[in-house]
Motif scaffolding. Structure first.
Motif, PDB file in Angstrom:
ATOM      1  N   LYS A  34      29.156  34.946  22.044  1.00  0.00           N
ATOM      2  CA  LYS A  34      29.878  35.184  20.789  1.00  0.00           C
ATOM      3  C   LYS A  34      29.648  34.029  19.820  1.00  0.00           C
ATOM      4  O   LYS A  34      29.516  34.239  18.601  1.00  0.00           O
ATOM      5  CB  LYS A  34      31.379  35.339  21.046  1.00  0.00           C
ATOM      6  CG  LYS A  34      31.767  36.527  21.899  1.00  0.00           C
ATOM      7  CD  LYS A  34      33.282  36.559  22.068  1.00  0.00           C
ATOM      8  CE  LYS A  34      33.721  37.640  23.024  1.00  0.00           C
ATOM      9  NZ  LYS A  34      35.199  37.648  23.209  1.00  0.00           N
ATOM     10  N   GLU A  37      26.369  34.452  18.226  1.00  0.00           N
ATOM     11  CA  GLU A  37      26.445  35.575  17.283  1.00  0.00           C
ATOM     12  C   GLU A  37      27.171  35.158  16.002  1.00  0.00           C
ATOM     13  O   GLU A  37      26.721  35.476  14.894  1.00  0.00           O
ATOM     14  CB  GLU A  37      27.170  36.748  17.948  1.00  0.00           C
ATOM     15  CG  GLU A  37      27.260  37.994  17.081  1.00  0.00           C
ATOM     16  CD  GLU A  37      28.007  39.130  17.764  1.00  0.00           C
ATOM     17  OE1 GLU A  37      28.434  40.058  17.060  1.00  0.00           O
ATOM     18  OE2 GLU A  37      28.170  39.079  19.005  1.00  0.00           O
ATOM     19  N   TRP A  38      28.299  34.450  16.145  1.00  0.00           N
ATOM     20  CA  TRP A  38      29.027  33.980  14.965  1.00  0.00           C
ATOM     21  C   TRP A  38      28.167  33.045  14.138  1.00  0.00           C
ATOM     22  O   TRP A  38      28.106  33.156  12.911  1.00  0.00           O
ATOM     23  CB  TRP A  38      30.308  33.251  15.392  1.00  0.00           C
ATOM     24  CG  TRP A  38      31.416  34.140  15.859  1.00  0.00           C
ATOM     25  CD1 TRP A  38      31.734  35.383  15.392  1.00  0.00           C
ATOM     26  CD2 TRP A  38      32.361  33.835  16.896  1.00  0.00           C
ATOM     27  NE1 TRP A  38      32.822  35.874  16.088  1.00  0.00           N
ATOM     28  CE2 TRP A  38      33.232  34.955  17.000  1.00  0.00           C
ATOM     29  CE3 TRP A  38      32.573  32.743  17.739  1.00  0.00           C
ATOM     30  CZ2 TRP A  38      34.273  34.999  17.919  1.00  0.00           C
ATOM     31  CZ3 TRP A  38      33.613  32.779  18.651  1.00  0.00           C
ATOM     32  CH2 TRP A  38      34.458  33.902  18.746  1.00  0.00           C
ATOM     33  N   ARG A  39      27.514  32.120  14.825  1.00  0.00           N
ATOM     34  CA  ARG A  39      26.705  31.142  14.102  1.00  0.00           C
ATOM     35  C   ARG A  39      25.625  31.833  13.266  1.00  0.00           C
ATOM     36  O   ARG A  39      25.397  31.494  12.097  1.00  0.00           O
ATOM     37  CB  ARG A  39      26.070  30.169  15.104  1.00  0.00           C
ATOM     38  CG  ARG A  39      25.186  29.110  14.449  1.00  0.00           C
ATOM     39  CD  ARG A  39      23.716  29.411  14.556  1.00  0.00           C
ATOM     40  NE  ARG A  39      22.953  28.692  13.544  1.00  0.00           N
ATOM     41  CZ  ARG A  39      21.631  28.621  13.512  1.00  0.00           C
ATOM     42  NH1 ARG A  39      20.924  29.221  14.454  1.00  0.00           N
ATOM     43  NH2 ARG A  39      21.013  27.990  12.551  1.00  0.00           N
ATOM     44  N   TYR A  41      25.598  34.908  12.145  1.00  0.00           N
ATOM     45  CA  TYR A  41      26.219  35.652  11.048  1.00  0.00           C
ATOM     46  C   TYR A  41      26.511  34.706   9.881  1.00  0.00           C
ATOM     47  O   TYR A  41      26.147  34.986   8.722  1.00  0.00           O
ATOM     48  CB  TYR A  41      27.503  36.334  11.511  1.00  0.00           C
ATOM     49  CG  TYR A  41      28.270  36.951  10.366  1.00  0.00           C
ATOM     50  CD1 TYR A  41      27.941  38.225   9.890  1.00  0.00           C
ATOM     51  CD2 TYR A  41      29.292  36.249   9.725  1.00  0.00           C
ATOM     52  CE1 TYR A  41      28.618  38.783   8.810  1.00  0.00           C
ATOM     53  CE2 TYR A  41      29.970  36.802   8.645  1.00  0.00           C
ATOM     54  CZ  TYR A  41      29.633  38.067   8.199  1.00  0.00           C
ATOM     55  OH  TYR A  41      30.295  38.601   7.133  1.00  0.00           O
ATOM     56  N   THR A  55      33.495  33.882   4.355  1.00  0.00           N
ATOM     57  CA  THR A  55      33.546  33.027   5.540  1.00  0.00           C
ATOM     58  C   THR A  55      34.985  32.805   5.980  1.00  0.00           C
ATOM     59  O   THR A  55      35.329  32.973   7.162  1.00  0.00           O
ATOM     60  CB  THR A  55      32.881  31.671   5.246  1.00  0.00           C
ATOM     61  OG1 THR A  55      31.529  31.879   4.837  1.00  0.00           O
ATOM     62  CG2 THR A  55      32.902  30.772   6.476  1.00  0.00           C
ATOM     63  N   LYS A  58      36.631  35.976   7.458  1.00  0.00           N
ATOM     64  CA  LYS A  58      36.158  36.298   8.811  1.00  0.00           C
ATOM     65  C   LYS A  58      36.757  35.349   9.845  1.00  0.00           C
ATOM     66  O   LYS A  58      37.154  35.759  10.937  1.00  0.00           O
ATOM     67  CB  LYS A  58      34.630  36.266   8.879  1.00  0.00           C
ATOM     68  CG  LYS A  58      34.079  36.736  10.231  1.00  0.00           C
ATOM     69  CD  LYS A  58      32.587  36.892  10.193  1.00  0.00           C
ATOM     70  CE  LYS A  58      32.031  37.335  11.551  1.00  0.00           C
ATOM     71  NZ  LYS A  58      32.514  38.677  11.960  1.00  0.00           N
ATOM     72  N   THR A  62      39.363  36.507  12.846  1.00  0.00           N
ATOM     73  CA  THR A  62      39.033  36.201  14.241  1.00  0.00           C
ATOM     74  C   THR A  62      40.174  35.448  14.917  1.00  0.00           C
ATOM     75  O   THR A  62      40.561  35.760  16.054  1.00  0.00           O
ATOM     76  CB  THR A  62      37.733  35.377  14.310  1.00  0.00           C
ATOM     77  OG1 THR A  62      36.684  36.083  13.655  1.00  0.00           O
ATOM     78  CG2 THR A  62      37.339  35.100  15.747  1.00  0.00           C
ATOM     79  N   ALA A 136      31.269  28.213  14.248  1.00  0.00           N
ATOM     80  CA  ALA A 136      31.139  29.013  15.466  1.00  0.00           C
ATOM     81  C   ALA A 136      31.674  28.270  16.686  1.00  0.00           C
ATOM     82  O   ALA A 136      32.365  28.863  17.530  1.00  0.00           O
ATOM     83  CB  ALA A 136      29.670  29.385  15.666  1.00  0.00           C
ATOM     84  N   LEU A 139      35.478  28.217  16.546  1.00  0.00           N
ATOM     85  CA  LEU A 139      36.013  29.529  16.908  1.00  0.00           C
ATOM     86  C   LEU A 139      35.913  29.761  18.413  1.00  0.00           C
ATOM     87  O   LEU A 139      36.835  30.323  19.026  1.00  0.00           O
ATOM     88  CB  LEU A 139      35.254  30.634  16.164  1.00  0.00           C
ATOM     89  CG  LEU A 139      35.585  30.831  14.687  1.00  0.00           C
ATOM     90  CD1 LEU A 139      34.681  31.906  14.077  1.00  0.00           C
ATOM     91  CD2 LEU A 139      37.052  31.210  14.491  1.00  0.00           C
TER      92      LEU A 139
END
Length: 431
Positions: A34, A37-39, A41, A55, A58, A62, A136, A139
């Motif tokens: 994840k 994936e976040w990074r 995005y 940004t 999102k 999250t 990322a 998070l």
């Protein structure tokens, strides 16, 4: 036969033990995909400082899905609070979120095509300093910590900060505005940690320096007043361009002849000069802009005084005047030595051993994380992310350039560092 069976059972038992992992390690493994994936995005959809609307939304969505309370602050910033199941200290973890007005040219499949407005112009926008990875990783840490919150002694404050690269125009922003609006006050933070990815350091290794870590950043402007004339009759002028050239040369003696740079680095750089409109007109004014980097408050003061003295006296010698303005952008980023010492074991766990946690030199780049350090003991460290296709520090692309890129396969180290710092800090501090 019994002996053979016993050996077989022993081998199977050993193999099983080797395969077993702790619940915490299982959570790290679960969140790592994840994080990547976040990074990617955030990398594909960067936004400039104080304009991180998508940004920020999102990030907030999250965090709220994780059951972490959030509030908007400092225009597009977020402060999120996770209360642990046991009493204890308040630990803050910070990530910056803004991109830069840089056009990406590195061939990544998720390269940015975003545009933004900067100084009144439409510009390409890129995460050319790795802030996408910082978001990322934080998070990822938030997700892991939310799942073990009953085991946390104390409270975790997540600081998602806008405009680290500086707010646009005359706007307020960044860490200073977050502090002004109370990001560190409710709850009152006892220690704050920050991480920065580095495209040139060895992949997956952590680097740190106790004490002064990154330089203060001051920007200066010098305006030289002259007397305009036709370029064919320069004796009728006081040429501000010639005076400016003398000032630029003389400013270099501050570092080379006035400051003991064996104690800490000092940088004085002129990055912009503007004067005149035609080749055959000697103008009446010239303006130069530059940056000052120091790692000591007294040295910073001395450099400011020298710049003013040099500019004014050279102008005076040429029969004119020079106006000097200095604007402090960031303070020295200072890693509290006591906090560093008690945190090293946490970083070693995260990086897989003491060999992967290394001392580094001063960094003459600047960070507004420094402002958080005025409110609580702070520790700022670096995570290496040099792609293996670059064989050495010198061959990897620099930050703030179109070719900047990182390898994101070891972002788990940053997630682990944040989590272990939170869990271990409570053990060393009674609250």
């Amino acid at each position: 036969m019994k002996i053979v069976l016993a050996i077989a059972l022993l081998i199977c038992g050993t193999a099983s033990a080797q395969k077993s992992i702790s619940p915490l390690e299982s959570l790290f493994n679960e969140v790592t995909p994840k994080v990547v994936e976040w990074r990617r995005y955030f990398h594909e959809y960067p936004e400039l400082g104080n304009r991180e609307f998508n940004t920020s939304n999102k990030v907030e969505e999250t965090l709220q899905r994780l059951g972490i309370s959030t509030k908007k602050i400092a225009k597009t910033g977020i402060v999120a609070v996770l209360k642990g199941g046991k009493p204890g200290p308040v630990v803050a973890l910070r990530a910056d979120m803004d991109g830069l007005p840089v056009e990406e040219r590195n061939g990544l499949s998720f390269a940015s095509k975003a545009k933004g407005e900067y100084n009144g112009a439409t510009v390409p926008v890129m995460h050319a300093c790795g802030h996408d990875s910082h978001i990322a990783m934080l998070l990822g840490a938030a997700e892991v910590l939310s799942k073990i919150k009953n085991e946390i002694s104390g409270t975790v404050v997540f600081l998602f900060q806008p405009a680290e690269e500086g707010p646009p125009g005359d706007e307020e922003g960044g860490a200073a505005l977050m502090i002004k609006e109370g990001a560190m006050d409710n709850p009152k933070v006892d220690a704050v940690f920050g991480i920065h990815i580095n495209s040139k350091y060895d992949l997956g290794k952590i680097y740190y320096k106790p004490g002064a870590t990154m330089a203060s950043s001051d920007w200066f402007t010098i305006k030289v007043k002259g007397k305009q004339s036709h370029g064919a009759y320069p004796w009728n002028s006081i040429d501000p361009i010639v005076v400016s050239a003398e000032i630029v040369q003389a400013l270099q003696t501050i570092v080379s002849r006035n400051i003991d740079i064996t104690q800490a680095p000092v940088v004085v750089s002129v990055g912009r000069i503007q004067s005149g409109v035609r080749a055959n007109i000697i103008p009446e004014e010239a303006m130069m802009e530059g940056t000052i980097r120091t790692l000591d408050g007294q040295v910073q003061k001395t450099v400011h005084e020298k710049i003013k003295l040099i500019a004014q006296k050279i102008a005076e010698a040429n029969g004119t005047t020079a106006e000097v303005m200095i604007d402090t952008k960031t303070l020295v980023t200072y890693s509290d030595p006591v906090l560093v010492a008690q945190s090293l074991s946490s970083l070693q766990k995260a990086a897989g051993g003491s060999d992967n946690v290394q001392l580094t030199n001063w960094v003459t780049g600047a960070e507004d994380f420094s402002y958080f350090g005025t409110k609580a003991p702070s520790f700022f460290f670096f995570l290496g992310a040099r792609d293996p296709k670059y064989p050495s520090f010198s061959t990897a692309p620099d930050h703030h350039t179109p070719g900047f890129m990182i390898n994101d396969t070891r972002l788990d180290v940053g997630v682990k560092a944040f989590v272990h710092l939170v869990l271990d800090y409570a053990k060393t501090t009674k609250k």
